[in-house]
Write an enzyme that holds these catalytic residues in place. Sequence first.
Site, PDB file in Angstrom:
ATOM      1  CG  ASP A  37      35.554  42.614  32.429  1.00 30.83           C
ATOM      2  OD1 ASP A  37      35.945  43.771  32.670  1.00 30.83           O
ATOM      3  OD2 ASP A  37      34.472  42.156  32.858  1.00 30.83           O
ATOM      4  CB  ILE A  38      34.236  38.559  35.822  1.00 33.19           C
ATOM      5  CG1 ILE A  38      33.736  37.239  36.363  1.00 33.19           C
ATOM      6  CG2 ILE A  38      33.344  39.712  36.253  1.00 33.19           C
ATOM      7  CD1 ILE A  38      33.876  37.097  37.870  1.00 33.19           C
ATOM      8  CG  ASN A  97      35.301  53.268  32.031  1.00 30.04           C
ATOM      9  OD1 ASN A  97      35.217  53.920  30.997  1.00 30.04           O
ATOM     10  ND2 ASN A  97      34.845  52.027  32.141  1.00 30.04           N
ATOM     11  CD  GLU A 105      30.363  49.408  37.241  1.00 28.18           C
ATOM     12  OE1 GLU A 105      30.680  48.203  37.303  1.00 28.18           O
ATOM     13  OE2 GLU A 105      29.346  49.831  36.659  1.00 28.18           O
ATOM     14  CB  VAL A 106      37.092  48.064  39.872  1.00 23.30           C
ATOM     15  CG1 VAL A 106      38.240  47.540  40.730  1.00 23.30           C
ATOM     16  CG2 VAL A 106      35.975  47.029  39.783  1.00 23.30           C
ATOM     17  CG  HIS A 110      40.385  48.879  35.453  1.00 20.16           C
ATOM     18  ND1 HIS A 110      40.033  49.469  36.649  1.00 20.16           N
ATOM     19  CD2 HIS A 110      39.266  48.894  34.684  1.00 20.16           C
ATOM     20  CE1 HIS A 110      38.756  49.817  36.593  1.00 20.16           C
ATOM     21  NE2 HIS A 110      38.269  49.493  35.412  1.00 20.16           N
ATOM     22  CG  MET A 111      44.753  50.969  30.546  1.00 16.68           C
ATOM     23  SD  MET A 111      46.210  51.000  29.480  1.00 16.68           S
ATOM     24  CE  MET A 111      47.210  52.171  30.386  1.00 16.68           C
ATOM     25  CG  HIS A 112      37.778  48.169  30.310  1.00  9.05           C
ATOM     26  ND1 HIS A 112      36.883  47.232  30.769  1.00  9.05           N
ATOM     27  CD2 HIS A 112      37.745  49.179  31.213  1.00  9.05           C
ATOM     28  CE1 HIS A 112      36.324  47.661  31.893  1.00  9.05           C
ATOM     29  NE2 HIS A 112      36.826  48.848  32.181  1.00  9.05           N
TER      30      HIS A 112
HETATM   31  P1  5GP Z   1      35.148  49.817  35.337  1.00  9.84           P
HETATM   32  O1  5GP Z   1      33.674  50.047  35.205  1.00  9.84           O
HETATM   33  O2  5GP Z   1      35.634  50.119  36.728  1.00  9.84           O
HETATM   34  O3  5GP Z   1      35.961  50.488  34.272  1.00  9.84           O
HETATM   35  O4  5GP Z   1      35.359  48.285  35.035  1.00  9.84           O
HETATM   36  C1  5GP Z   1      35.519  47.301  36.005  1.00  9.84           C
HETATM   37  C2  5GP Z   1      35.504  45.977  35.271  1.00  9.84           C
HETATM   38  O5  5GP Z   1      35.942  44.999  36.179  1.00  9.84           O
HETATM   39  C3  5GP Z   1      34.111  45.556  34.785  1.00  9.84           C
HETATM   40  O6  5GP Z   1      34.141  45.360  33.373  1.00  9.84           O
HETATM   41  C4  5GP Z   1      33.847  44.248  35.539  1.00  9.84           C
HETATM   42  O7  5GP Z   1      33.178  43.276  34.752  1.00  9.84           O
HETATM   43  C5  5GP Z   1      35.236  43.793  35.936  1.00  9.84           C
HETATM   44  N1  5GP Z   1      35.280  43.032  37.178  1.00  9.84           N
HETATM   45  C6  5GP Z   1      34.732  43.405  38.359  1.00  9.84           C
HETATM   46  N2  5GP Z   1      34.979  42.467  39.301  1.00  9.84           N
HETATM   47  C7  5GP Z   1      35.714  41.498  38.691  1.00  9.84           C
HETATM   48  C8  5GP Z   1      36.280  40.268  39.152  1.00  9.84           C
HETATM   49  O8  5GP Z   1      36.151  39.857  40.309  1.00  9.84           O
HETATM   50  N3  5GP Z   1      36.971  39.536  38.242  1.00  9.84           N
HETATM   51  C9  5GP Z   1      37.127  39.948  36.947  1.00  9.84           C
HETATM   52  N4  5GP Z   1      37.820  39.139  36.147  1.00  9.84           N
HETATM   53  N5  5GP Z   1      36.614  41.105  36.481  1.00  9.84           N
HETATM   54  C10 5GP Z   1      35.916  41.861  37.346  1.00  9.84           C
END
Ligand code: 5GP
Length: 123
Positions: A37-38, A97, A105-106, A110-112
């Site tokens: 994660d970035i 999420n 958000e994306v 995806h699984m964190h």
């Molecule tokens: P969400 O809130 O959708 O569950 O998590 C999206 C995750 O994607 C966030 O933790 C965010 O930091 C990560 N993320 C968003 N854009 C990028 C990217 O361009 N590269 C990487 N490595 N992670 C990203």
Amino acid sequence: MTQVQQSQPNCIFCRIVAGQIPSKKAYEDEHIYVFHDIHPWAPVHLLLIPKLHIPSMAQVGPEHAGLLGRMMALVPGLAEQHGCRPYPEGGFRLVCNTGADGGQEVHHLHMHLIGGPRPWLKG
Ligand code: 5GP
Ligand code: ZN
């Protein structure tokens, strides 16, 4: 909202899978991609994604059971390789999420995988 498709040109995670946006890879096979994660919340923060563009867990059906099972089965090995301490003193958190109420958000499934010694920034 787009539904399941091979790839979605405007999706940031599809662009990461295609190598159009750089990422720090942790694992890859024919169907799955894992990267750091970035904005990590914790010493270990990986994102596990299917290469297939599935917008969220809400679009998952029985046809995806094998794919999701393989993703989940990677988790213990990835956790160990990346510095999560052993269960039960250590462990990790697996988060998916889903939708606005779920804080997604994306919009590419995806699984964190979050872990490592505390304190963490979030969670
Ligand atoms: P969400 O809130 O959708 O569950 O998590 C999206 C995750 O994607 C966030 O933790 C965010 O930091 C990560 N993320 C968003 N854009 C990028 C990217 O361009 N590269 C990487 N490595 N992670 C990203
Ligand atoms: Zn996508």
